[in-house]
Design a protein around this motif. Structure first.
Motif, PDB file in Angstrom:
ATOM      1  N   LEU A   7       4.507  -1.500   1.222  1.00 48.82           N
ATOM      2  CA  LEU A   7       5.959  -1.409   1.557  1.00 48.82           C
ATOM      3  C   LEU A   7       6.041  -2.437   2.628  1.00 48.82           C
ATOM      4  N   TRP A  23       9.714  -4.587  -5.958  1.00 50.40           N
ATOM      5  CA  TRP A  23       9.971  -3.362  -4.832  1.00 50.40           C
ATOM      6  C   TRP A  23      10.242  -2.232  -5.713  1.00 50.40           C
ATOM      7  N   SER A  66       4.040  -7.801   1.102  1.00 49.10           N
ATOM      8  CA  SER A  66       4.792  -6.886   0.398  1.00 49.10           C
ATOM      9  C   SER A  66       6.075  -7.804  -0.223  1.00 49.10           C
ATOM     10  N   TYR A  85       4.512  -1.376   6.126  1.00 47.99           N
ATOM     11  CA  TYR A  85       3.186  -1.789   6.553  1.00 47.99           C
ATOM     12  C   TYR A  85       3.018  -2.532   7.484  1.00 47.99           C
ATOM     13  N   SER A 115       4.936  -0.388  -8.996  1.00 50.89           N
ATOM     14  CA  SER A 115       5.669  -1.222  -7.774  1.00 50.89           C
ATOM     15  C   SER A 115       6.091  -2.489  -8.346  1.00 50.89           C
ATOM     16  N   ASN A 175      13.466  -5.171   1.385  1.00 47.44           N
ATOM     17  CA  ASN A 175      13.165  -3.700   1.620  1.00 47.44           C
ATOM     18  C   ASN A 175      14.086  -2.894   0.768  1.00 47.44           C
ATOM     19  N   THR A 188      -1.714   2.211  -1.135  1.00 50.11           N
ATOM     20  CA  THR A 188      -1.512   0.960  -1.928  1.00 50.11           C
ATOM     21  C   THR A 188      -2.786   0.049  -1.685  1.00 50.11           C
TER      22      THR A 188
END
Lengths: 353, 353
Positions: free
Chosen positions: A250, A209, A271, A253, A195, A275, A293
Motif C-alpha cells: 500500500l 490498487w 506501490s 508503506y 492487488s 491511494n 505483501t
C-alpha cells in the motif's frame, strides 16, 4: 547447487493483547468446522513466501547471486529453498503472496512446479496473484482457477454473491484449539486479496490498487466475522485479530517512520501511484493487526503505522531481482493463544514475526 | 456597515473539450425534465459559497477584518455580501459547501437567516454540511432535513435505496438547452457529498473522510449517468462532465505541485489524516473535472492533479477566521455548451472558474 542461503527471518515482533476469556464451556454451533485450527500447544504458524518468480525450472538462470553461485543456480534452488524451509519450520499454513511465477514463461506447468513443495508437504496452503503472474498463457481467472484446484490449496476464486475486481479474493478462518471453548469460533481471520497488475485506467500510470468492490467485500466479511465472534455461545468482547495478505504494498508503506521500522528498507516502496483507501478501510474496521505483501524483493521490514503492522515477505525466488550477498528469505508468523491458570486455551494473545 | 469588500473571484480557468455532437434531432425521452437546465445562450453559472459561519445575526462579531471595520461588522455583513454577489452574478445555481452556520450558536433560525438571500433570490440552491454545522441544537440529520424543505432548495437528504454514511449525499442533473437535441439529457452532473465532521474512529485523529458507502453511491450514480448519456436517443461518446461539491478538502489537495496551482495557498490543507480513496474512485470513473470544497478559509486556489481540478471556494463569512485585508470571497463556475456552425447547442465544451 542446493540453496546455500540459510533461511533468514525478519526479526520484527509485535503483540496484541486480548481480554481474558471464559473457559470450559461446551460449544454447540452449527457452523461448518474450520479447515484450519490452532494446535493443542496453543500455536498457529504461517510461512509467507513472496515472489518465487518461478519460470522454466533448471533452464531458468538466477539473478543477483554471488558469482560463484551463478553457473549452477536455477529455479530448482527456489524449490530446494522452499522444501528446506517447510522442513525446518513445519508451518500450519503456507501463504504465497504473488509473483509466484514469472510472466513471460508462466503457465500451468510453472505453477505446478512452483507450488510442488507445498503440495508434497501436505501442509495446507493459499496463494494470491501478483503482477508477474499476469499475463501468461493463462488469463488471471484461469490462473487462479488452476491454483484453487491444486492439492492442498485452500485458495478460492472469489466470494460467492459479490461482483468483485480481480481473482483470488477470499478469507480463511482459523479455529480455536480442538475441544476448547472457542473450538467452533474463528479466533484468527486471514484475508487474501488480488492487488492486481498494472493500472488499466489510461490516465493513471503504474501499478494497480485494491478496488472499492474488494474493500466492500473485506468490510462486510470483517463485520460478519466480528458478529459471529461476539455472539453466543462464548460471546467475545471484540473482533478476533485479522491478518491480510496480498502482493503490491500500500502507499502507506512509504509513510512509516524509519523509527517504527524493524529490519531493512533497501529500495523505494513500489506501490500504486494512487491511494484507494484500503488502509483507511482496515482502520475503520479495526480488526486487522498486520498486512503482508511482497513485490519489493529487497525490502523485508515490518513497520507499525497507527497500530497496523505493514510487513514485507522479502524476495524468495532466485529468478527475481535481489541483492548479491543478501540471502533470499521468507516471513514466519506465529500466533499464540491465551492460556488460563487452569490450562485452557482462549483467544489469540500474541502474534509474532 | 455594508460589506466593503469587493467581490473577489479566483482566477483559475480550466477547459474540457468534448467531441462534436449531432444536432437538430428531436428527442423524445420519458425521463422527468431536469430541474436545472442550460440557458438559451448556452451557459450555466454556479456560485459556490463556502464557510458562511452564520451564527446570531447582528449579535455575532466578525473575525479578521480591518480594525476600523470591526465595530460595526456582524453576520449581517455576510448576508449583505451574499445579496450583492447574487445580484451581480445572477447565477443559475448557488451551492453552499458547508460550515453554513457556526455550531455552538447553530440552529434552524441560524440556517434560515444564513440561506435567506438564496431563498429570497428565487434562484435554485443546494447545500451540504460542513464540520461546524454539527453539532448544534439539531442533529446532522435534522439539520439536513430542514435544509431540504427550505424554499428553492434542491438539496436532498440521501439517495433512496442506499445505506450511506452522512446526510446530504445526492446529485443534480443539468439538462441541455430547451428544444436542443440534448434537451432530455443531463449534460452536466453535479454531485454533493457529506464529508463529515471529526473522526469517530478513536485511533484516527482529526477530520472525517468520504466513506466507502458514499464512494459506492458516487460510482454507481456516475456509471448510470454515463449509460443514460450514451444511450438512444442522441447517444454520446463519453460521460457528461461532473463537478463535485463537499466541505473538507481531500488529502490530494496537499499534493498538487505549486506550479499547477492558480490563486493562493496561504495555509496548510486541513484534510482528514487518512486517505479514503475518493480521488482514486473519481479517477476510475473518469467523468469528474473538478472538486469544490471549503474548510480552509484563506486558501482559494484551484490545482490540477492528474486532470481533476481541486478547488477551494475561499472563506465567505465574516464570522469565520480570515486574513485581515484579504477580502472574503466566493467562486463562480461558468459552464458553456458547444455550438455548431448551424447555431445549435450540444454538450459542454468548456468549464471556467
Amino acid at each position: 547447487m542446493e540453496s546455500r542461503d540459510s533461511p533468514s527471518y525478519s526479526s520484527c515482533i509485535f503483540f496484541i493483547c486480548l481480554s481474558t476469556l471464559p473457559i470450559f464451556v461446551s460449544a454447540i454451533d452449527p457452523r461448518p468446522q474450520a479447515q484450519l485450527r490452532f494446535h493443542r500447544n496453543g500455536e498457529f504458524k504461517i510461512l509467507q513466501v513472496a515472489d518465487m518468480h518461478y519460470a522454466n525450472g533448471n533452464k531458468t538462470r538466477c539473478q543477483d547471486v554471488l558469482p560463484e553461485q551463478m553457473a549452477s543456480c536455477s529455479d530448482l534452488n527456489t524449490t530446494a529453498f522452499l522444501e528446506r524451509l517447510i522442513r525446518l519450520e513445519s508451518p500450519d499454513l503456507i501463504v504465497f503472496t504473488g509473483d509466484n511465477i514469472f510472466y513471460y514463461a508462466g503457465n500451468a506447468t510453472s505453477m505446478d512446479a512452483a507450488f510442488s513443495p507445498a503440495v508434497s508437504s501436505r501442509i495446507p496452503w493459499a496463494a494470491v496473484l501478483g503482477t508477474h503472474d499476469r499475463p501468461s498463457t493463462l488469463s488471471s481467472e484461469e490462473m487462479m482457477k488452476h491454483i484453487v484446484t491444486m492439492n492442498g490449496s485452500l485458495s478460492q476464486l472469489n466470494p460467492p454473491g459479490y461482483t468483485i475486481d480481480g481473482f483470488g479474493n477470499y478469507n480463511l478462518e482459523v479455529g480455536g484449539v480442538e475441544g476448547s471453548s472457542l473450538h467452533n469460533k474463528s479466533v484468527l481471520n486471514l484475508y487474501f486479496l488480488d492487488s492486481g497488475g498494472t493500472s488499466d485506467v489510461p490516465s493513471i500510470p503504474g501499478y494497480d490498487w485494491i478496488k472499492l468492490s474488494q474493500q466492500l467485500w473485506f468490510k462486510r466479511t470483517s463485520d460478519e466475522l466480528e458478529k459471529a465472534f461476539r455472539k453466543e455461545p462464548e460471546p467475545q468482547k471484540e473482533s478476533a485479530p485479522g491478518l491480510v495478505y496480498f502482493h503490491i504494498p500500500l502507499p502507506e508503506y512509504a509513510t512509516v517512520k524509519s523509527s517504527n521500522i524493524v529490519s531493512v528498507k533497501q529500495e523505494n516502496v513500489k506501490s500504486a501511484s494512487m491511494n484507494s483507501g484500503f488502509f483507511t478501510t482496515m482502520k475503520e474496521r479495526g480488526d486487522v493487526k498486520a498486512v503482508f505483501t511482497g513485490h519489493d524483493h529487497i525490502n523485508d521490514f515490518c513497520g507499525n503505522l497507527m497500530g497496523i503492522h505493514l510487513c514485507y515477505g522479502g524476495g524468495f525466488g532466485y529468478n527475481g531481482y535481489g541483492k548479491e550477498g543478501w540471502a533470499r528469505r521468507a516471513r514466519v508468523v506465529l500466533a499464540a493463544l491465551e492460556q488460563t491458570d487452569e490450562g485452557a486455551w482462549g483467544a489469540v494473545s500474541s502474534i509474532k514475526t
